[in-house]
Design a protein around this motif. Structure first.
Motif, PDB file in Angstrom:
ATOM      1  N   UNK A 149      -8.382 -11.025  11.987  1.00 60.27           N
ATOM      2  CA  UNK A 149      -7.050 -11.630  11.907  1.00 60.27           C
ATOM      3  C   UNK A 149      -7.219 -12.989  11.210  1.00 60.27           C
ATOM      4  N   UNK A 150      -8.337 -13.784  11.082  1.00 55.62           N
ATOM      5  CA  UNK A 150      -8.303 -15.079  10.725  1.00 55.62           C
ATOM      6  C   UNK A 150      -8.480 -14.962   9.333  1.00 55.62           C
ATOM      7  N   UNK A 151      -7.888 -15.831   8.287  1.00 59.82           N
ATOM      8  CA  UNK A 151      -7.872 -15.681   7.123  1.00 59.82           C
ATOM      9  C   UNK A 151      -7.911 -17.302   6.738  1.00 59.82           C
ATOM     10  N   UNK A 152      -8.788 -17.760   5.900  1.00 58.51           N
ATOM     11  CA  UNK A 152      -8.775 -19.182   5.295  1.00 58.51           C
ATOM     12  C   UNK A 152      -9.254 -19.201   3.859  1.00 58.51           C
ATOM     13  N   UNK A 162      -4.818 -21.955   2.286  1.00 56.80           N
ATOM     14  CA  UNK A 162      -3.986 -21.125   3.024  1.00 56.80           C
ATOM     15  C   UNK A 162      -4.762 -20.985   4.311  1.00 56.80           C
ATOM     16  N   UNK A 163      -3.846 -21.193   5.550  1.00 53.07           N
ATOM     17  CA  UNK A 163      -4.597 -20.873   6.919  1.00 53.07           C
ATOM     18  C   UNK A 163      -3.517 -20.005   7.605  1.00 53.07           C
ATOM     19  N   UNK A 164      -4.177 -18.832   8.029  1.00 60.54           N
ATOM     20  CA  UNK A 164      -3.293 -17.834   8.562  1.00 60.54           C
ATOM     21  C   UNK A 164      -3.962 -17.058   9.516  1.00 60.54           C
ATOM     22  N   UNK A 183       0.348 -16.816  12.315  1.00 61.85           N
ATOM     23  CA  UNK A 183       0.180 -18.009  11.780  1.00 61.85           C
ATOM     24  C   UNK A 183       0.358 -18.215  10.468  1.00 61.85           C
ATOM     25  N   UNK A 184       1.135 -18.748   9.610  1.00 63.51           N
ATOM     26  CA  UNK A 184       1.288 -19.115   8.435  1.00 63.51           C
ATOM     27  C   UNK A 184       1.172 -20.605   7.782  1.00 63.51           C
ATOM     28  N   UNK A 185       0.041 -20.982   7.409  1.00 58.56           N
ATOM     29  CA  UNK A 185      -0.042 -22.638   6.993  1.00 58.56           C
ATOM     30  C   UNK A 185      -0.451 -22.780   5.800  1.00 58.56           C
ATOM     31  N   UNK A 186      -0.032 -23.935   5.159  1.00 53.81           N
ATOM     32  CA  UNK A 186      -0.564 -24.352   3.938  1.00 53.81           C
ATOM     33  C   UNK A 186      -1.081 -25.780   4.123  1.00 53.81           C
ATOM     34  N   UNK A 238       3.426 -25.283   7.832  1.00 50.47           N
ATOM     35  CA  UNK A 238       4.106 -24.005   8.157  1.00 50.47           C
ATOM     36  C   UNK A 238       4.880 -23.358   9.379  1.00 50.47           C
ATOM     37  N   UNK A 239       4.403 -22.470   9.954  1.00 52.27           N
ATOM     38  CA  UNK A 239       5.064 -22.075  11.279  1.00 52.27           C
ATOM     39  C   UNK A 239       3.993 -21.040  12.019  1.00 52.27           C
ATOM     40  N   UNK A 240       4.237 -20.946  13.161  1.00 52.38           N
ATOM     41  CA  UNK A 240       3.507 -20.064  14.203  1.00 52.38           C
ATOM     42  C   UNK A 240       4.504 -19.218  14.869  1.00 52.38           C
ATOM     43  N   UNK A 241       4.382 -18.082  14.866  1.00 50.37           N
ATOM     44  CA  UNK A 241       5.454 -17.090  15.572  1.00 50.37           C
ATOM     45  C   UNK A 241       4.617 -16.480  16.723  1.00 50.37           C
TER      46      UNK A 241
END
Length: 438
Positions: A149-152, A162-164, A183-186, A238-241
């Protein structure tokens, strides 16, 4: 003529006395302090560091144009042959209201990573990966940092990442409550990277080595312990849902990257790492490390000012053995450091904490303290991260769902412990790592 020889005789007597003098014993057997030959060794190291800096040559591309020396580090690194070779990325971000994102990924062989992730949302609480405090994750694809689930992922070297995350997280306050999290972050850079190899202040570097007991074996250990490490300040947006609720993110942030031929957490005793962000726009990173076999007290850090300047830390008065030596990190404490000719006074106070273990045998216990700061009267927030060596071992129940091959890999990786290992073999012997029966 005899009178002219007296100064030489006096100098010879001083040198003989220094050669015979004994160094004071380390504090608690681990923290070396300045001995009688400290300043001689310090001056020698300053000369060596000056020569090395003068001899450094710029990195050029195929067409002879200068290239930032860290550009090639901004991607997945080829792991060395050692079973404990590593390539680690870490992100930490927060705002002044107490929102946090912490995500990391330490790549090892066989697609195994040690990856923590925390998301703290004011009014909701601290969300954690369901495996925490265990960080052994599997199935890394060799394309991005992270797994399960973690993607950097880098987008543009030294500028954008990208941090997801996609998956289920549990609530620290009530682990029975779990949420679907997206999580979707830049991450974008705000300052140049700080390279510990080239940017650490020469005064602090010379002090680090001068306090040690020198021998050929010591310098071999110092060389083998070397790791490449750099940090960079910026912002994560970004945002976290969380289930159906979306929370926007606009956070001050630090990221770091460490890589090397081997990282053996059984050699590292303690560190305190302060990641600080202030309402005037300044950001600072300060770390003090104790690894008895190589550096009893390594200190480094810097401050990033709103105008774009980055100043390396000249000194820091925080002593690890005075803060949390019993295994409980300090909640309310203070220290001073100097950078860019200015002395900074820092107050740190924790208002929550989480912990996880790193290493396939849980050799490192990392305690993340969510902290408020005050520096020279300016309010701030950030993270006080404390590392303690751990000898408890990874519990057998944590291995129940490991891949079948992992026990053999672990056994091979730890088959030949370092003679300088801090492991308590009575508490954590090398066993057969077999999976318990279901």
């Amino acid at each position: 003529m005899i009178w002219g020889l007296l100064p030489l005789a006096g100098l010879a007597a001083v040198l003989v006395a220094l050669a015979r003098a004994k160094d004071p014993p380390p504090v608690f057997g681990r923290y070396r302090v300045r001995g009688p030959r400290f300043w001689i060794k310090y001056v020698f190291m300053r000369v060596v560091l000056w020569i090395r800096k003068r001899a450094a040559r710029p990195v050029l591309d195929a067409e002879g144009r200068p290239v930032h020396p860290l550009v090639d580090k901004e991607r997945l690194q080829v792991l060395g042959e050692h079973p404990l070779a590593f390539d680690a990325i870490f992100f930490m971000a927060c705002d002044l209201e107490g929102a946090y994102v912490i995500a990391g990924s330490e790549r090892r062989h066989h697609g195994v990573v040690n990856s923590p992730i925390y998301i703290r949302i004011p009014g909701l609480g601290l969300l954690m990966h369901t495996k925490l405090p265990d960080t052994c994750l599997f199935g890394a694809d060799g394309v991005v940092y992270g797994a399960e689930g973690i993607r950097l992922q880098p987008v543009e070297p030294l500028k954008t990442w990208c941090v997801e995350f996609d998956g289920v997280m549990k609530l620290q306050e009530d682990p029975s409550k779990q949420f679907n999290v997206k999580l979707r972050g830049v991450w974008t850079a705000g300052w140049p990277a700080f390279n510990y190899d080239t940017d650490t202040n020469p005064h602090t570097m010379a002090k680090t080595v001068a306090v040690e007991e020198w021998s050929r074996d010591y310098f071999n250990r110092l060389k083998s312990a070397h790791q490449s490490h750099y940090e960079q300040m910026g912002h994560l947006r970004g945002s976290v849902q969380v289930d159906d609720v979306v929370h926007p993110l606009d956070l001050m942030s630090i990221r770091d990257h460490s890589t090397g031929p081997v990282r053996d957490f059984d050699l590292l005793y303690r560190y305190a790492f302060y990641m600080m962000f202030f309402e005037d726009g300044s950001m600072s990173s300060i770390i003090v490390v104790n690894q008895p076999c190589s550096v009893s007290r390594f200190e480094s850090g810097y401050i990033c000012l709103p105008g774009g300047e980055v100043h390396s830390m000249e000194w820091c008065d925080l002593e690890l053995w005075q803060h949390g030596e019993d295994g409980e990190p300090p909640v309310d404490h203070a220290f001073r450091f100097k950078a860019g000719g200015t002395e900074y006074h820092v107050k740190a106070k924790g208002d929550g904490m989480a912990y996880h273990y790193v290493g396939w045998q849980w050799e490192a216990k990392i305690m993340e303290m969510f902290s408020s700061y005050e520096m020279n009267g300016v309010r701030g927030r950030g993270l006080s991260e404390f590392h303690y060596h751990n000898s408890s071992g990874r519990p057998a129940e944590r291995a129940v769902n490991d891949p079948d091959w992992f026990a053999g890999v672990v056994k091979e990786a730890y088959a030949k412990p370092s003679p300088y290992s801090l492991r308590d073999f009575h508490r954590r012997p090398y066993h057969d790592w077999s999976k318990p029966a279901n």
